[in-house]
Design a protein around this motif. Structure first.
Motif, PDB file in Angstrom:
ATOM      1  N   MET A  11       0.943  -1.194  -0.115  1.00  0.00           N
ATOM      2  CA  MET A  11       0.118   0.015   0.049  1.00  0.00           C
ATOM      3  C   MET A  11       1.091   0.945   0.011  1.00  0.00           C
ATOM      4  SD  MET A  11      -3.414  -0.924   2.136  1.00  0.00           S
ATOM      5  CE  MET A  11      -3.765   0.680   2.763  1.00  0.00           C
ATOM      6  N   VAL A  12       1.720   0.884   0.810  1.00  0.00           N
ATOM      7  CA  VAL A  12       2.897   2.478   0.901  1.00  0.00           C
ATOM      8  C   VAL A  12       3.798   3.033  -0.579  1.00  0.00           C
ATOM      9  CG1 VAL A  12       4.690   3.315   2.063  1.00  0.00           C
ATOM     10  CG2 VAL A  12       3.032   2.158   2.961  1.00  0.00           C
ATOM     11  N   ASN A  13       3.932   1.784  -0.913  1.00  0.00           N
ATOM     12  CA  ASN A  13       4.509   1.372  -2.662  1.00  0.00           C
ATOM     13  C   ASN A  13       3.774   2.166  -3.134  1.00  0.00           C
ATOM     14  OD1 ASN A  13       7.283   0.512  -2.058  1.00  0.00           O
ATOM     15  ND2 ASN A  13       6.795  -1.083  -2.328  1.00  0.00           N
ATOM     16  N   THR A  14       2.314   1.466  -3.251  1.00  0.00           N
ATOM     17  CA  THR A  14       1.393   2.132  -4.008  1.00  0.00           C
ATOM     18  C   THR A  14       0.953   3.976  -3.857  1.00  0.00           C
ATOM     19  OG1 THR A  14       0.303  -0.082  -4.369  1.00  0.00           O
ATOM     20  CG2 THR A  14      -1.046   1.814  -5.038  1.00  0.00           C
ATOM     21  N   MET A  15       0.782   3.945  -3.148  1.00  0.00           N
ATOM     22  CA  MET A  15       0.482   5.705  -2.689  1.00  0.00           C
ATOM     23  C   MET A  15       1.439   6.351  -3.344  1.00  0.00           C
ATOM     24  SD  MET A  15       0.084   6.953   1.284  1.00  0.00           S
ATOM     25  CE  MET A  15       1.829   6.672   1.610  1.00  0.00           C
ATOM     26  N   ARG A  16       3.011   6.138  -3.089  1.00  0.00           N
ATOM     27  CA  ARG A  16       3.897   6.618  -3.611  1.00  0.00           C
ATOM     28  C   ARG A  16       3.802   6.738  -4.873  1.00  0.00           C
ATOM     29  NH1 ARG A  16       8.625   4.505   0.588  1.00  0.00           N
ATOM     30  NH2 ARG A  16       8.938   6.238   1.877  1.00  0.00           N
ATOM     31  N   GLU A  17       3.724   5.121  -5.640  1.00  0.00           N
ATOM     32  CA  GLU A  17       3.948   5.379  -6.498  1.00  0.00           C
ATOM     33  C   GLU A  17       2.484   6.500  -7.867  1.00  0.00           C
ATOM     34  OE1 GLU A  17       3.335   1.875  -8.052  1.00  0.00           O
ATOM     35  OE2 GLU A  17       5.703   1.154  -7.930  1.00  0.00           O
ATOM     36  N   ALA A  18       1.603   6.337  -6.853  1.00  0.00           N
ATOM     37  CA  ALA A  18       0.589   7.628  -7.490  1.00  0.00           C
ATOM     38  C   ALA A  18       0.516   8.557  -6.833  1.00  0.00           C
ATOM     39  CB  ALA A  18      -1.230   6.990  -7.267  1.00  0.00           C
ATOM     40  N   GLU A  19       1.497   8.820  -6.061  1.00  0.00           N
ATOM     41  CA  GLU A  19       1.754  10.684  -6.005  1.00  0.00           C
ATOM     42  C   GLU A  19       0.651  10.870  -4.669  1.00  0.00           C
ATOM     43  OE1 GLU A  19       3.425  13.003  -8.122  1.00  0.00           O
ATOM     44  OE2 GLU A  19       4.738  12.132  -8.868  1.00  0.00           O
ATOM     45  N   GLY A  20      -0.278   9.946  -3.593  1.00  0.00           N
ATOM     46  CA  GLY A  20      -1.414  10.347  -2.686  1.00  0.00           C
ATOM     47  C   GLY A  20      -0.096  10.880  -1.767  1.00  0.00           C
ATOM     48  N   ILE A  21      -1.229  10.988  -0.663  1.00  0.00           N
ATOM     49  CA  ILE A  21      -1.111  11.207   0.671  1.00  0.00           C
ATOM     50  C   ILE A  21      -1.681  10.341   1.614  1.00  0.00           C
ATOM     51  CG2 ILE A  21      -0.135  14.126   0.278  1.00  0.00           C
ATOM     52  CD1 ILE A  21      -2.663  14.583   1.755  1.00  0.00           C
ATOM     53  N   GLY A  22      -3.082   9.622   0.635  1.00  0.00           N
ATOM     54  CA  GLY A  22      -2.975   8.583   1.951  1.00  0.00           C
ATOM     55  C   GLY A  22      -4.001   7.636   1.014  1.00  0.00           C
ATOM     56  N   LEU A  23      -3.631   5.813   2.038  1.00  0.00           N
ATOM     57  CA  LEU A  23      -4.576   5.049   1.186  1.00  0.00           C
ATOM     58  C   LEU A  23      -5.078   4.293   1.886  1.00  0.00           C
ATOM     59  CD1 LEU A  23      -4.865   4.405  -2.122  1.00  0.00           C
ATOM     60  CD2 LEU A  23      -2.769   2.382  -0.978  1.00  0.00           C
ATOM     61  N   ALA A  24      -6.334   3.434   1.867  1.00  0.00           N
ATOM     62  CA  ALA A  24      -6.851   2.986   2.600  1.00  0.00           C
ATOM     63  C   ALA A  24      -7.027   1.629   1.415  1.00  0.00           C
ATOM     64  CB  ALA A  24      -8.493   3.707   2.906  1.00  0.00           C
ATOM     65  N   ALA A  25      -7.202   0.059   2.688  1.00  0.00           N
ATOM     66  CA  ALA A  25      -6.883  -0.855   2.014  1.00  0.00           C
ATOM     67  C   ALA A  25      -7.721  -0.876   1.806  1.00  0.00           C
ATOM     68  CB  ALA A  25      -7.033  -1.874   3.318  1.00  0.00           C
ATOM     69  N   PRO A  26      -9.716  -0.647   1.344  1.00  0.00           N
ATOM     70  CA  PRO A  26     -10.112  -0.911   0.342  1.00  0.00           C
ATOM     71  C   PRO A  26     -10.184  -0.286  -1.134  1.00  0.00           C
ATOM     72  CG  PRO A  26     -11.455   0.023   2.559  1.00  0.00           C
ATOM     73  CD  PRO A  26     -10.176  -0.069   2.244  1.00  0.00           C
ATOM     74  N   GLN A  27      -9.143   0.853  -0.730  1.00  0.00           N
ATOM     75  CA  GLN A  27      -8.978   1.650  -2.182  1.00  0.00           C
ATOM     76  C   GLN A  27      -8.476   0.043  -3.018  1.00  0.00           C
ATOM     77  OE1 GLN A  27      -7.885   5.062  -0.495  1.00  0.00           O
ATOM     78  NE2 GLN A  27      -8.656   5.603  -2.380  1.00  0.00           N
ATOM     79  N   VAL A  28      -7.239  -0.509  -2.139  1.00  0.00           N
ATOM     80  CA  VAL A  28      -6.521  -2.260  -3.199  1.00  0.00           C
ATOM     81  C   VAL A  28      -7.252  -3.052  -2.894  1.00  0.00           C
ATOM     82  CG1 VAL A  28      -4.070  -0.404  -3.053  1.00  0.00           C
ATOM     83  CG2 VAL A  28      -5.071  -2.023  -1.307  1.00  0.00           C
ATOM     84  N   GLY A  29      -8.821  -3.149  -2.870  1.00  0.00           N
ATOM     85  CA  GLY A  29     -10.411  -4.219  -2.883  1.00  0.00           C
ATOM     86  C   GLY A  29      -9.562  -4.777  -1.729  1.00  0.00           C
ATOM     87  N   VAL A  30      -9.144  -4.786  -0.672  1.00  0.00           N
ATOM     88  CA  VAL A  30      -8.452  -5.788   0.468  1.00  0.00           C
ATOM     89  C   VAL A  30      -9.680  -4.933   1.798  1.00  0.00           C
ATOM     90  CG1 VAL A  30      -7.730  -6.460   2.273  1.00  0.00           C
ATOM     91  CG2 VAL A  30      -6.402  -5.803  -0.058  1.00  0.00           C
ATOM     92  N   LEU A  31     -10.783  -4.991   2.030  1.00  0.00           N
ATOM     93  CA  LEU A  31     -11.791  -4.958   3.445  1.00  0.00           C
ATOM     94  C   LEU A  31     -11.347  -4.850   5.043  1.00  0.00           C
ATOM     95  CD1 LEU A  31     -15.372  -5.888   1.393  1.00  0.00           C
ATOM     96  CD2 LEU A  31     -14.367  -3.834   2.058  1.00  0.00           C
ATOM     97  N   LYS A  32     -10.029  -4.771   5.584  1.00  0.00           N
ATOM     98  CA  LYS A  32      -9.774  -4.801   5.827  1.00  0.00           C
ATOM     99  C   LYS A  32      -9.017  -3.013   7.063  1.00  0.00           C
ATOM    100  CE  LYS A  32      -7.606  -8.615   6.153  1.00  0.00           C
ATOM    101  NZ  LYS A  32      -6.144  -9.870   5.672  1.00  0.00           N
ATOM    102  N   ARG A  33      -9.652  -2.438   8.173  1.00  0.00           N
ATOM    103  CA  ARG A  33      -9.138  -1.446   8.773  1.00  0.00           C
ATOM    104  C   ARG A  33      -8.006  -0.937   8.831  1.00  0.00           C
ATOM    105  NH1 ARG A  33     -14.675  -0.488   9.640  1.00  0.00           N
ATOM    106  NH2 ARG A  33     -13.779   1.624  10.897  1.00  0.00           N
TER     107      ARG A  33
END
Ligand code: ZN
Length: 163
Positions: free
Chosen positions: A32-54
């Motif tokens: 998730m950290v790698n995905t967020m960095r590549e997308a130049e985001g400042i936050g990313l939650a698990a459901p955004q990568v298809g995982v329903l975990k808190r």
């Protein structure tokens, strides 16, 4: 990892509490950290990568180098104070930004990657990002935090754009 884009139904589902901080979870967080960095985001939650975990990851705004990230496992907002308007966007609704209402200050508690409970008392961008990412764990996207009239207009726009 691929970021789920609106109107993917997974983005509107609630996530479950995490019971164990195991290797699977740590691998997920690193991805998730790698995905967020590549997308130049400042936050990313698990459901955004298809995982329903808190769990969500986000930039640590106390670090000016912008290289530190916070991992928030099973976060709980304990207290809120005040109200501010914040201009937001979302990696799952790319290209659209608008003003929403948020609490000004929040107190939030979460487990870190070592399973240690931490409490954050924040305002400014850190508080906004925590609230935005926290909402994802309950299936709430940022247009939900607009006034009704604004939300209707915004939803029409994005429903035309994303099918
Ligand atoms: Zn988002």
């Amino acid at each position: 990892m691929n970021i789920k884009i609106y109107p993917d139904p997974i983005l509107l589902k609630s996530s479950s509490e995490i019971k164990n901080i195991d290797k699977g979870l740590i691998d997920l967080i690193n991805s998730m950290v790698n995905t967020m960095r590549e997308a130049e985001g400042i936050g990313l939650a698990a459901p955004q990568v298809g995982v329903l975990k808190r769990v969500f990851v986000c930039q640590d705004f106390s670090d000016e180098s912008k290289e530190t990230f916070l991992t928030m496992i099973n976060p709980k907002i304990i207290d809120t104070e005040g109200r501010v308007e914040s201009k937001e966007g979302c990696l799952s609704i790319p290209g659209y930004y608008d003003y929403v209402y948020r609490a000004e200050k929040i107190q939030i508690e979460a487990l870190d990657i070592n399973g240690k409970s931490k409490t954050y008392l924040t305002d400014g961008m850190q508080s906004i990002v925590f609230q935005h990412e926290y909402d994802h764990l309950d299936g709430i996207l940022f247009p939900y935090r607009m006034s009704q009239i604004k939300r209707d207009i915004f939803m029409k726009k994005i429903n035309r754009e994303f099918k």
